[in-house]
Design a protein around this motif. Structure first.
Motif, PDB file in Angstrom:
ATOM      1  N   ILE A 183       0.670   4.210  -2.777  1.00 33.54           N
ATOM      2  CA  ILE A 183       0.329   5.591  -2.423  1.00 33.54           C
ATOM      3  C   ILE A 183       1.462   6.545  -2.800  1.00 33.54           C
ATOM      4  CG2 ILE A 183      -0.051   7.112  -0.421  1.00 33.54           C
ATOM      5  CD1 ILE A 183      -1.739   4.726   0.751  1.00 33.54           C
TER       6      ILE A 183
ATOM      7  N   ASP B 112      -4.605  -3.095  -1.755  1.00 38.56           N
ATOM      8  CA  ASP B 112      -3.631  -4.108  -1.341  1.00 38.56           C
ATOM      9  C   ASP B 112      -4.183  -5.514  -1.542  1.00 38.56           C
ATOM     10  OD1 ASP B 112      -2.036  -2.032  -0.656  1.00 38.56           O
ATOM     11  OD2 ASP B 112      -2.239  -2.284   1.522  1.00 38.56           O
TER      12      ASP B 112
ATOM     13  N   CYS C 160      -6.736   0.634   0.034  1.00 39.55           N
ATOM     14  CA  CYS C 160      -5.711  -0.361   0.380  1.00 39.55           C
ATOM     15  C   CYS C 160      -6.318  -1.507   1.185  1.00 39.55           C
ATOM     16  CB  CYS C 160      -4.590   0.292   1.179  1.00 39.55           C
ATOM     17  SG  CYS C 160      -3.353   1.024   0.113  1.00 39.55           S
ATOM     18  N   VAL C 161      -7.064  -1.148   2.221  1.00 41.92           N
ATOM     19  CA  VAL C 161      -7.607  -2.210   3.074  1.00 41.92           C
ATOM     20  C   VAL C 161      -8.970  -2.690   2.554  1.00 41.92           C
ATOM     21  CG1 VAL C 161      -8.757  -0.714   4.782  1.00 41.92           C
ATOM     22  CG2 VAL C 161      -7.848  -2.907   5.490  1.00 41.92           C
TER      23      VAL C 161
ATOM     24  N   HIS D 225      -4.161   7.400   5.774  1.00 43.97           N
ATOM     25  CA  HIS D 225      -2.978   6.632   6.192  1.00 43.97           C
ATOM     26  C   HIS D 225      -1.704   7.504   6.132  1.00 43.97           C
ATOM     27  CE1 HIS D 225       0.085   3.456   6.141  1.00 43.97           C
ATOM     28  NE2 HIS D 225      -0.820   2.706   6.738  1.00 43.97           N
TER      29      HIS D 225
ATOM     30  N   HIS E 190      -2.292  -7.985  -0.521  1.00 42.79           N
ATOM     31  CA  HIS E 190      -1.774  -8.715   0.650  1.00 42.79           C
ATOM     32  C   HIS E 190      -2.565  -8.423   1.934  1.00 42.79           C
ATOM     33  CE1 HIS E 190       1.550  -5.385   1.334  1.00 42.79           C
ATOM     34  NE2 HIS E 190       0.384  -4.987   1.776  1.00 42.79           N
ATOM     35  N   LYS E 191      -3.687  -7.707   1.813  1.00 44.41           N
ATOM     36  CA  LYS E 191      -4.586  -7.604   2.965  1.00 44.41           C
ATOM     37  C   LYS E 191      -5.786  -8.520   2.696  1.00 44.41           C
ATOM     38  CE  LYS E 191      -2.886  -3.190   4.563  1.00 44.41           C
ATOM     39  NZ  LYS E 191      -2.955  -1.742   4.316  1.00 44.41           N
TER      40      LYS E 191
ATOM     41  N   ASP F  44      -8.101   5.774  -1.425  1.00 43.17           N
ATOM     42  CA  ASP F  44      -7.242   4.787  -0.784  1.00 43.17           C
ATOM     43  C   ASP F  44      -8.106   3.598  -0.354  1.00 43.17           C
ATOM     44  OD1 ASP F  44      -5.377   3.291   0.446  1.00 43.17           O
ATOM     45  OD2 ASP F  44      -5.108   4.611   2.184  1.00 43.17           O
TER      46      ASP F  44
ATOM     47  N   GLY G  20       0.808  -1.210   0.000  1.00 44.53           N
ATOM     48  CA  GLY G  20       0.000   0.000   0.000  1.00 44.53           C
ATOM     49  C   GLY G  20       0.847   1.267   0.000  1.00 44.53           C
ATOM     50  N   THR G  21       1.920   1.243   0.763  1.00 41.85           N
ATOM     51  CA  THR G  21       2.768   2.430   0.826  1.00 41.85           C
ATOM     52  C   THR G  21       3.350   2.760  -0.541  1.00 41.85           C
ATOM     53  OG1 THR G  21       3.276   2.028   3.146  1.00 41.85           O
ATOM     54  CG2 THR G  21       4.806   3.435   1.927  1.00 41.85           C
TER      55      THR G  21
ATOM     56  N   TYR H  57      -8.608   3.521   7.826  1.00 39.14           N
ATOM     57  CA  TYR H  57      -8.156   2.454   8.722  1.00 39.14           C
ATOM     58  C   TYR H  57      -8.658   2.591  10.166  1.00 39.14           C
ATOM     59  CZ  TYR H  57      -4.892  -0.585  11.244  1.00 39.14           C
ATOM     60  OH  TYR H  57      -4.352  -1.532  12.061  1.00 39.14           O
TER      61      TYR H  57
END
Ligand SMILES: *Cc1c(COP(=O)(O)O)cnc(C)c1O
Length: 482
Positions: A102, A239, A207-208, A132, A241-242, A205, A98-99, A180
Motif C-alpha cells: 500500500i 497479501d 490484501c486480505v 486499512h 501471507h494471509k 486493496d 500489505g503495508t 477488513y
C-alpha cells in the motif's frame, strides 16, 4: 536495560529460553485465534518451513546474484495477476506485506500525479473510513492529504459521497475487497466509473481478499467484481501471507501497466558503493518468504486453494447461521467471503455488550480483536477454524450467558472511571495524569476486564488525547525491562 551477554551461552540454553518465552503467546494451531495467523494444516505448514529454510540466507536485493529468487518473484506476481484478470500490460512486485504494497501504491500515485497532473499542488486521496490504516500511514509518510468518507449503512464505500469529495488535488481513490472490519466488498465498479470520469487513479486493496475471493467466486458464491476486470482500477494489493497461506513477509502490488510500476522504483546511480536500484521500500529482502510463497502456490494450485476455500466457506456459513440465531448478537452487514464481525443485534433492544463478550471469550482462550464504531468482534475465519467451530460456538453460548448476567449497562459510569486506575499499571505517569484529567475523579475499585477500558477509551473527550495515549503506550511497550 539488557546488554549483550558477556559470555557465550550454549545452544540448549538458548533454545529452551526461546521455548519458555513463547509460553504466554496465543495458541493458534488449535484454531482459537481469529486474527494474525493463517494456519493451513500441518502438511502445508511443514512445506513452508522447508522452503523458507532452504532460502533462509538468500537476499532478494540483488536478483542477478540469485536468479532463483527473481524467478520465484516473477512467477508469484504473474500467478496473482492471472487470478485477478491482469491485462498483458500489467506489472508488479513482491513486497514484505500489505503495508509495503500500500505504501508503494500510494507513493506511485503521488509520483504519477507529478508527471500527469502538473496542476496538483498538494496531492490528496479519498478513502472510505473502513480502509486499512496503512493508507493513512502512506499519506503520513509521503505527504498526502486524506479524506476519510463515512461508509453507507451496509458498511460499503459511499460512492456518491466519495465523488463529492473529489477536487483538483485528488490523485487517488481507494476501495477494498473486502474491507477488513466487516468483510464486505466495496462497490468497485462504481468507483471505477468515477475514477475514469475524473481521470484519477483507483487502488483496490485486496490484501486480505485477493487470494480468497477468486476461489470463493469459482465455488459459486456471489462476489462483486473488484480486480482488473473493473475499468478504472489501476493498482491492486494482495497479501500472500494471509489467505495465500504463505510464510510471513509475502505480498504483491500490481499495476495496470509498466509505466505506472516504473514510478515505484528507486535508483541512486551516483553512490560510491555502486549503482543502486531497488523496486520497493526494503533493501535487503528475505529470500525465505519469497521462496515459501512460490512453494505454497505451486503445491496447492487452483485445486488446493479451491478445496481449502470450500471448507472454510462451509465453516463461515455454519458460523453465520448459528451466530445470527443467538439472542443479542449478529453478524454485521453481509460479508462476501471469510472475514466477518460479531456485533450487537439492536433489533432485540439494546443488544449485548460486545467488549464484555470478547473478554468472556478471552477467558476461555479465544482471541478475537475488538473493533469500534460500531463495537464488534472480528473473525478472520481460515483453515484452522474448520475443526474448532463447534468448540467456539459452545463457548460463545456460555460467554453470551455470562455477558447478559453481568449486565454492564446497569453498572454506574464509575466503573469506567475506576478502570483508569487499572490502566495506571500499564501507562506511564504523564499519560495517566492526562487520563485522570479527562475522566475527573477516580473511583476505588479496579475492574480487571478490558471491556471497561474500551468503554473508557470510547468516552475520552477528544481524538487527539487518544492518539497521545496510544503513542505513550507504544513508547512504554518498546522500552526494555529494568
Ligand atoms: C492486513 C491488511 C492490510 C495490511 O497488511 P499487513 O500485511 O498487515 O501489512 C491492508 N489492508 C487490508 C484490507 C488488510 O486486511
Amino acid at each position: 536495560m539488557a546488554s549483550l551477554p558477556r559470555k557465550k551461552s550454549n545452544r540448549a540454553n538458548v533454545l529452551s529460553a526461546l521455548k519458555k518465552a513463547r509460553g504466554k503467546d496465543v495458541n493458534w494451531k488449535d484454531g482459537k485465534v481469529f486474527s494474525l495467523v493463517f494456519y493451513p494444516g500441518e502438511e502445508i505448514y511443514s512445506l513452508l518451513q522447508e522452503a523458507y529454510q532452504m532460502f533462509f540466507s538468500e537476499n532478494g536485493l540483488n536478483p542477478s546474484a540469485f536468479p532463483s529468487l527473481r524467478q520465484f518473484e516473477n512467477d508469484v506476481v504473474s500467478m496473482v495477476g492471472s487470478l485477478l484478470h491482469a491485462p498483458r500490460t500489467a506489472a508488479g512486485s513482491m513486497t514484505s506485506g500489505g503495508t509495503e504494497s500500500i505504501l508503494l501504491a500510494v507513493y506511485t500515485a503521488r509520483e504519477w500525479a507529478r508527471e500527469h497532473r502538473p496542476g496538483v499542488r498538494q496531492p490528496e486521496m479519498i478513502i472510505p473510513e473502513s480502509a486499512h490504516p496503512a493508507f493513512d500511514k502512506a499519506a503520513h509518510y509521503f505527504g498526502l492529504k486524506v479524506h476519510h468518507i463515512p461508509v453507507a449503512a451496509d458498511f460499503r464505500a459511499d460512492v456518491k459521497a466519495m465523488e463529492k469529495a473529489i477536487n483538483n488535488n485528488t490523485v487517488l481513490l481507494v476501495g477494498s475487497a473486502p474491507q477488513y472490519p466487516q468483510g464486505v466488498v466495496d462497490p468497485l465498479r462504481e468507483l471505477g466509473q468515477i475514477a475514469l470520469k475524473h481521470k484519477i487513479l483507483l487502488h483496490t486493496d485486496a490484501c486480505v481478499g485477493g487470494m480468497m475471493l477468486p476461489f470463493v467466486k469459482k465455488l459459486g458464491y456471489r462476489v462483486p467484481d473488484f480486480d482488473f476486470k473493473v475499468p478504472g482500477v489501476t493498482s491492486i494489493s494482495v497479501d500472500i501471507h494471509k489467505y495465500g497461506y504463505a510464510a510471513k513477509g509475502a505480498s504483491v502490488v500490481l499495476y495496470r501497466n509498466r509505466s505506472l510500476r516504473r514510478k515505484q522504483f528507486f535508483v541512486h546511480s551516483g553512490w560510491t558503493g555502486g549503482i543502486y536500484g531497488s523496486p520497493g521500500v526494503l533493501g535487503t529482502r528475505a529470500g525465505g518468504s519469497i521462496a515459501a510463497a512460490w512453494a505454497v502456490m505451486q503445491y496447492l494450485g487452483e485445486e488446493g486453494y479451491l478445496k481449502i476455500n470450500r471448507e472454510v466457506m462451509q465453516t463461515v456459513e455454519w458460523l453465520r447461521k448459528k451466530i445470527d440465531s443467538l439472542p443479542g448478537i449478529c453478524i454485521l452487514g453481509n460479508p462476501e467471503g471469510t472475514v466477518m464481525s460479531i456485533g450487537p443485534d439492536h433489533s432485540q433492544g439494546e443488544g449485548v455488550d460486545i467488549y464484555q463478550l470478547g473478554d468472556e471469550l478471552a477467558v476461555r482462550g479465544w482471541h478475537l480483536d475488538k473493533q469500534q464504531n460500531p463495537a464488534s468482534l472480528h473473525l478472520t475465519v481460515n483453515y484452522a477454524h474448520t475443526t474448532s467451530k463447534e468448540a467456539f460456538l459452545a463457548d460463545l453460548k456460555i460467554a453470551l450467558k455470562r455477558t447478559q448476567k453481568w449486565n454492564w449497562h446497569k453498572l454506574s459510569a464509575n466503573v469506567q472511571i475506576a478502570l483508569a486506575r487499572g490502566l495506571a499499571g500499564i501507562l506511564p505517569a504523564e499519560a495517566f495524569a492526562r487520563l485522570s484529567r479527562a475522566q475527573g475523579k477516580l473511583g476505588k475499585s479496579v475492574p480487571r476486564r478490558s471491556a471497561a477500558m474500551y468503554g473508557m477509551m470510547g468516552s475520552l473527550p477528544r481524538e487527539g488525547d487518544l492518539d497521545e495515549l496510544v503513542l505513550d503506550f507504544l513508547d512504554k511497550l518498546y522500552t526494555p525491562r529494568k
